[in-house]
Design a protein around this motif. Structure first.
Motif, PDB file in Angstrom:
ATOM      1  N   LYS A   1      -3.520  34.608   3.421  1.00 35.37           N
ATOM      2  CA  LYS A   1      -2.531  35.325   4.220  1.00 35.37           C
ATOM      3  C   LYS A   1      -2.927  35.423   5.690  1.00 35.37           C
ATOM      4  CE  LYS A   1       0.567  36.472   1.096  1.00 35.37           C
ATOM      5  NZ  LYS A   1       1.948  35.940   1.133  1.00 35.37           N
ATOM      6  N   PHE A   2      -4.205  35.693   5.942  1.00 33.78           N
ATOM      7  CA  PHE A   2      -4.635  35.891   7.325  1.00 33.78           C
ATOM      8  C   PHE A   2      -4.914  34.567   8.029  1.00 33.78           C
ATOM      9  CE2 PHE A   2      -7.616  36.863  10.756  1.00 33.78           C
ATOM     10  CZ  PHE A   2      -6.993  37.944  11.355  1.00 33.78           C
ATOM     11  N   VAL A   3      -5.693  33.705   7.410  1.00 35.66           N
ATOM     12  CA  VAL A   3      -6.094  32.452   8.061  1.00 35.66           C
ATOM     13  C   VAL A   3      -5.006  31.398   7.961  1.00 35.66           C
ATOM     14  CG1 VAL A   3      -7.768  30.561   8.056  1.00 35.66           C
ATOM     15  CG2 VAL A   3      -8.540  32.915   7.684  1.00 35.66           C
ATOM     16  N   MET A   4      -4.604  31.058   6.743  1.00 40.04           N
ATOM     17  CA  MET A   4      -3.637  29.979   6.525  1.00 40.04           C
ATOM     18  C   MET A   4      -2.309  30.528   6.022  1.00 40.04           C
ATOM     19  SD  MET A   4      -5.792  26.933   4.633  1.00 40.04           S
ATOM     20  CE  MET A   4      -6.166  27.905   3.158  1.00 40.04           C
ATOM     21  N   PRO A   5      -1.202  29.934   6.425  1.00 41.31           N
ATOM     22  CA  PRO A   5       0.076  30.262   5.789  1.00 41.31           C
ATOM     23  C   PRO A   5       0.167  29.525   4.442  1.00 41.31           C
ATOM     24  CG  PRO A   5       0.411  28.654   7.542  1.00 41.31           C
ATOM     25  CD  PRO A   5      -1.049  29.005   7.562  1.00 41.31           C
ATOM     26  N   VAL A   6       0.320  30.275   3.364  1.00 41.47           N
ATOM     27  CA  VAL A   6       0.437  29.678   2.030  1.00 41.47           C
ATOM     28  C   VAL A   6       1.645  30.304   1.334  1.00 41.47           C
ATOM     29  CG1 VAL A   6      -0.664  29.240  -0.195  1.00 41.47           C
ATOM     30  CG2 VAL A   6      -2.067  29.367   1.885  1.00 41.47           C
ATOM     31  N   LYS A   7       2.559  29.442   0.845  1.00 40.79           N
ATOM     32  CA  LYS A   7       3.763  29.906   0.160  1.00 40.79           C
ATOM     33  C   LYS A   7       3.703  29.548  -1.327  1.00 40.79           C
ATOM     34  CE  LYS A   7       6.644  27.496   2.600  1.00 40.79           C
ATOM     35  NZ  LYS A   7       5.712  26.676   3.376  1.00 40.79           N
ATOM     36  N   PRO A   8       4.526  30.207  -2.163  1.00 36.35           N
ATOM     37  CA  PRO A   8       4.528  29.890  -3.605  1.00 36.35           C
ATOM     38  C   PRO A   8       4.890  28.448  -3.913  1.00 36.35           C
ATOM     39  CG  PRO A   8       5.625  31.989  -3.205  1.00 36.35           C
ATOM     40  CD  PRO A   8       5.380  31.377  -1.856  1.00 36.35           C
TER      41      PRO A   8
ATOM     42  N   LEU B   1       1.042  37.051  14.162  1.00 42.83           N
ATOM     43  CA  LEU B   1       0.085  38.151  14.249  1.00 42.83           C
ATOM     44  C   LEU B   1       0.505  39.398  13.460  1.00 42.83           C
ATOM     45  CD1 LEU B   1      -2.664  38.229  15.496  1.00 42.83           C
ATOM     46  CD2 LEU B   1      -1.693  39.258  17.554  1.00 42.83           C
ATOM     47  N   PRO B   2       1.759  39.865  13.560  1.00 39.57           N
ATOM     48  CA  PRO B   2       2.139  41.048  12.773  1.00 39.57           C
ATOM     49  C   PRO B   2       1.951  40.849  11.273  1.00 39.57           C
ATOM     50  CG  PRO B   2       3.766  40.613  14.475  1.00 39.57           C
ATOM     51  CD  PRO B   2       2.846  39.438  14.456  1.00 39.57           C
ATOM     52  N   SER B   3       2.355  39.659  10.788  1.00 44.25           N
ATOM     53  CA  SER B   3       2.193  39.357   9.359  1.00 44.25           C
ATOM     54  C   SER B   3       0.722  39.275   8.975  1.00 44.25           C
ATOM     55  CB  SER B   3       2.899  38.039   9.020  1.00 44.25           C
ATOM     56  OG  SER B   3       2.634  37.655   7.688  1.00 44.25           O
ATOM     57  N   MET B   4      -0.080  38.666   9.853  1.00 39.46           N
ATOM     58  CA  MET B   4      -1.518  38.540   9.586  1.00 39.46           C
ATOM     59  C   MET B   4      -2.169  39.915   9.457  1.00 39.46           C
ATOM     60  SD  MET B   4      -2.351  35.429  12.268  1.00 39.46           S
ATOM     61  CE  MET B   4      -4.129  35.530  12.142  1.00 39.46           C
ATOM     62  N   ILE B   5      -1.848  40.796  10.413  1.00 43.52           N
ATOM     63  CA  ILE B   5      -2.457  42.133  10.406  1.00 43.52           C
ATOM     64  C   ILE B   5      -1.973  42.938   9.203  1.00 43.52           C
ATOM     65  CG2 ILE B   5      -2.587  44.319  11.663  1.00 43.52           C
ATOM     66  CD1 ILE B   5      -2.392  42.665  14.251  1.00 43.52           C
ATOM     67  N   PHE B   6      -0.658  42.857   8.897  1.00 43.52           N
ATOM     68  CA  PHE B   6      -0.105  43.576   7.745  1.00 43.52           C
ATOM     69  C   PHE B   6      -0.802  43.150   6.453  1.00 43.52           C
ATOM     70  CE2 PHE B   6       2.836  43.470   4.129  1.00 43.52           C
ATOM     71  CZ  PHE B   6       3.128  44.825   4.005  1.00 43.52           C
ATOM     72  N   ASN B   7      -0.936  41.836   6.255  1.00 48.74           N
ATOM     73  CA  ASN B   7      -1.550  41.337   5.027  1.00 48.74           C
ATOM     74  C   ASN B   7      -3.047  41.610   4.978  1.00 48.74           C
ATOM     75  OD1 ASN B   7       0.531  39.892   3.307  1.00 48.74           O
ATOM     76  ND2 ASN B   7       0.929  38.925   5.288  1.00 48.74           N
ATOM     77  N   LEU B   8      -3.675  41.635   6.147  1.00 43.15           N
ATOM     78  CA  LEU B   8      -5.102  41.972   6.182  1.00 43.15           C
ATOM     79  C   LEU B   8      -5.308  43.415   5.730  1.00 43.15           C
ATOM     80  CD1 LEU B   8      -8.000  41.166   6.913  1.00 43.15           C
ATOM     81  CD2 LEU B   8      -7.534  41.923   9.243  1.00 43.15           C
ATOM     82  N   ILE B   9      -4.490  44.322   6.237  1.00 41.90           N
ATOM     83  CA  ILE B   9      -4.594  45.734   5.846  1.00 41.90           C
ATOM     84  C   ILE B   9      -4.277  45.891   4.358  1.00 41.90           C
ATOM     85  CG2 ILE B   9      -3.590  48.027   6.177  1.00 41.90           C
ATOM     86  CD1 ILE B   9      -3.115  47.238   9.118  1.00 41.90           C
TER      87      ILE B   9
END
Length: 610
Positions: A246-253, A28-36
């Motif tokens: 970033k918000f819905v799915m975790p995606v890495k390089p 959740l913290p990462s989701m909100i940070f990336n959403l903002i």
């Protein structure tokens, strides 16, 4: 969840909602940070675009693989350079910001590079549906005439068949080589000319704005008729980058998102590709989806994500199961139309950890996303929406005493509408009249505006929904929208037909609706069923040719002079209920044959692979 007898869950319980919310708490913290962060990138800045994001990622991850396919791979540096060459080629032909460039290619790396090249110039990529034929294909080319028209060699044959009706009087026409087996006539091979162009970033990219249109996607929507051009703006594409990436799915390089769907559809260009590009990950594609090659591709490309439509998942479930089907790198799938009857079996068989089902129209306002990973749900929308009562018999929303629409309760089904505002604008279609037809006014108060999705959804509670059915004069079959007016036009022009009504019906073991036509004969001319099949196959895409035909003496009509199709849909292809002549186009046949009791039993048992 609560369920209807013998059916999938239809409502969401408080305990499950809280449990699913708790499960995503670590993210959740990462989701909100990336959403903002994402919202800021499309908020204050006015000049940002798909092309600019590609340049940023190519600088950050130059050696990361950007594109994987049986036709070869491209790193982000190579994709960016190839896109630059297309951009400089377009500039040399006088293309500038706001001009239209028509792209007609199968799924291969050149299509992606040309698309990115258009974005760098600020040109609008008009993405031709390569499944279309006849009037639909001609209409798509002519609706938004390209200043430059680029045809892949693999598409030249059907392009030439339609060319006489396409207006190319003010277009520069060019062909990009594929296998080199086609000998072009009256079309210039520009492959070498593009390759000679400068590979450096053009100066035009920085002037492209978020509000600028970047693509036209051709859709029949829910109102039938010939295709409409749904408008995709840069802001929407960039929103999809951080929303799905970033918000819905975790995606890495290091991830790979497998997209075997055509890149002229929004699932590819606004759902699958954006999160890959935004994170420096790869997209893997193939020219045409193959159920038998699916796991081979997943393993070869080391795919971690898969972008689907429901029909594709059903095709995969129809292939023979193997003990190691779940032993892959695949963890997450994202798409729309996964039906409840195969939801859990698909998840178990292929070892899927999370299903990010979503709902959204190519031209629509907002999107529903299942980021809580709730089974059987399209999730929720962070933008305002309502599910309102709908009278399917009279084909109109139900109004309350004060003349406003009525919302349905939990567990009930209704028409989904989404609010149009400054924060959630409706770009609409290139045809302004078609845009106006999709807008509801004065819905809950005087002066409000709402987008009519044309789809029925079930209110599961907690602002979550479940897809129920599609309304209007369009249905989906084989992953494509079938416009009934287009099919009716093709049938009505054939000798022996006085008038027709086309609609979709359910088939056992199939997603979407198969086409069926009720036909009134022209008593003054004989009707050749074999000739009708040949005519329809020439005039329509393969998926739009009706599988069933019944003959009727007349139609029932509404007070507004529309054909009543409800009874026709309910009677479907059942010979016990259809008293008139009833025919079916069986797989491999070139003519319609009568639906006997045996054939009806085989259809019901799913014996035929339509």
């Amino acid at each position: 969840m609560s369920t209807q007898p013998g059916k999938s869950p239809t409502t969401l319980s408080t305990s499950e909602f809280l449990l699913k919310t708790f499960e995503i708490a670590p993210r959740l913290p990462s989701m909100i940070f990336n959403l903002i962060k994402g919202l800021k990138s499309i908020g204050g800045k006015t000049n940002n675009s798909w092309g600019l994001e590609l340049e940023r990622i190519a600088a950050q991850y130059p050696q990361n693989t950007a594109v994987k396919s049986p036709d070869g791979a491209l790193t982000y540096r190579e994709l960016n350079e190839r896109a630059n060459r297309f951009a400089h080629y377009l500039i040399s032909k006088g293309v500038s910001r706001g001009d239209i460039v028509t792209l007609c290619f199968e799924n291969r790396p050149e299509l992606l590079a040309a698309y990115c090249g258009c974005s760098k110039v600020g040109a609008i990529a008009s993405l031709i549906n390569t499944n279309q034929r006849g009037d639909s294909l001609v209409h798509s080319f002519n609706l938004n005439r390209g200043k430059v028209v680029l045809i892949g060699e693999e598409c030249c044959e059907f392009f030439n068949e339609a060319r006489a009706g396409i207006d190319l009087s003010r277009s520069t026409l060019g062909m990009l080589r594929d296998t080199g087996q086609f000998q072009p006539q009256d079309i210039t091979d520009i492959t070498s000319e593009v390759e000679r162009q400068n590979g450096a970033n053009p100066s035009t990219t920085k002037s492209v704005a978020l509000k600028d249109t970047m693509a036209y996607v051709y859709t029949s929507g829910t109102t039938g008729g010939l295709p409409k051009a749904a408008v995709i703006i840069n802001k929407r594409a960039l929103s999809a980058m951080f929303w799905f990436g970033k918000f819905v799915m975790p995606v890495k390089p290091t991830d790979t998102i497998y997209i075997p769907l055509p890149f002229f559809h929004t699932n590819a260009i606004t759902v699958g590709w954006p999160p890959a590009l935004y994170n420096g990950a790869a997209v893997a594609l193939r020219r045409k989806f193959s159920a038998s090659k699916f796991l081979d591709d997943v393993r070869q490309f080391q795919a971690t994500h898969f972008i689907y439509v429901g029909e594709v998942c059903r095709y995969l479930m129809a292939t023979p199961a193997k003990p190691d089907d779940h032993q892959t790198t695949l963890k997450y799938i994202c798409g729309n139309g996964l039906r409840p009857d195969i939801w859990m079996p698909f998840k178990k068989r292929f070892g899927i950890e999370k299903i990010y089902e979503f709902y959204g129209a190519a031209e629509g306002v907002g999107v529903f996303t299942n980021f809580l990973n709730i089974d059987y749900s399209v999730g929720t929308s962070v933008t305002p929406f309502a599910i309102v009562a709908y009278d399917t018999e009279n084909d109109r929303p139900v109004k309350g005493e004060k003349g406003f629409l009525k919302k349905v309760g939990k567990g009930e089904t209704g028409l989904l509408i989404m609010e149009i505002s400054e924060k959630t604008p409706f770009p609409g279609y290139s045809d302004k009249k078609k845009t106006e037809e999709k807008i509801f006014r004065n819905v809950f108060r005087k002066g409000d505006l709402w987008f009519n999705t044309g789809d029925m959804l079930r209110n599961m509670g907690f602002r979550h929904a479940q897809f129920a059915d599609r309304l209007g004069d369009t249905f989906r079959w084989k992953g494509e929208n079938v416009a009934t007016q287009e099919v009716e036009k093709a049938i009505d022009t054939f000798p022996g037909v006085k008038q027709s009504a086309v609609y979709g019906i359910s088939l056992p073991g199939s997603d979407g609706k198969a086409g069926m036509a009720a036909v009134i004969r022209d008593e003054n001319a004989p009707l050749d069923l074999s000739g009708l099949v040949a005519h329809l196959k020439t005039s329509l895409p393969k998926y739009a040719v009706p599988l069933f035909i019944r003959f009727v003496p007349d139609f029932e009509w509404t007070a507004t002079h529309k054909i009543k199709k409800t009874t026709l849909k309910n009677e479907a292809y059942d010979p016990e209920r259809v008293r008139e002549e009833l025919y079916v186009l069986l797989p491999g046949n070139e003519t319609y044959v009568p639906v006997s009791e045996e054939i009806h039993r085989n259809i019901t048992a799913g014996t035929y692979k339509f």
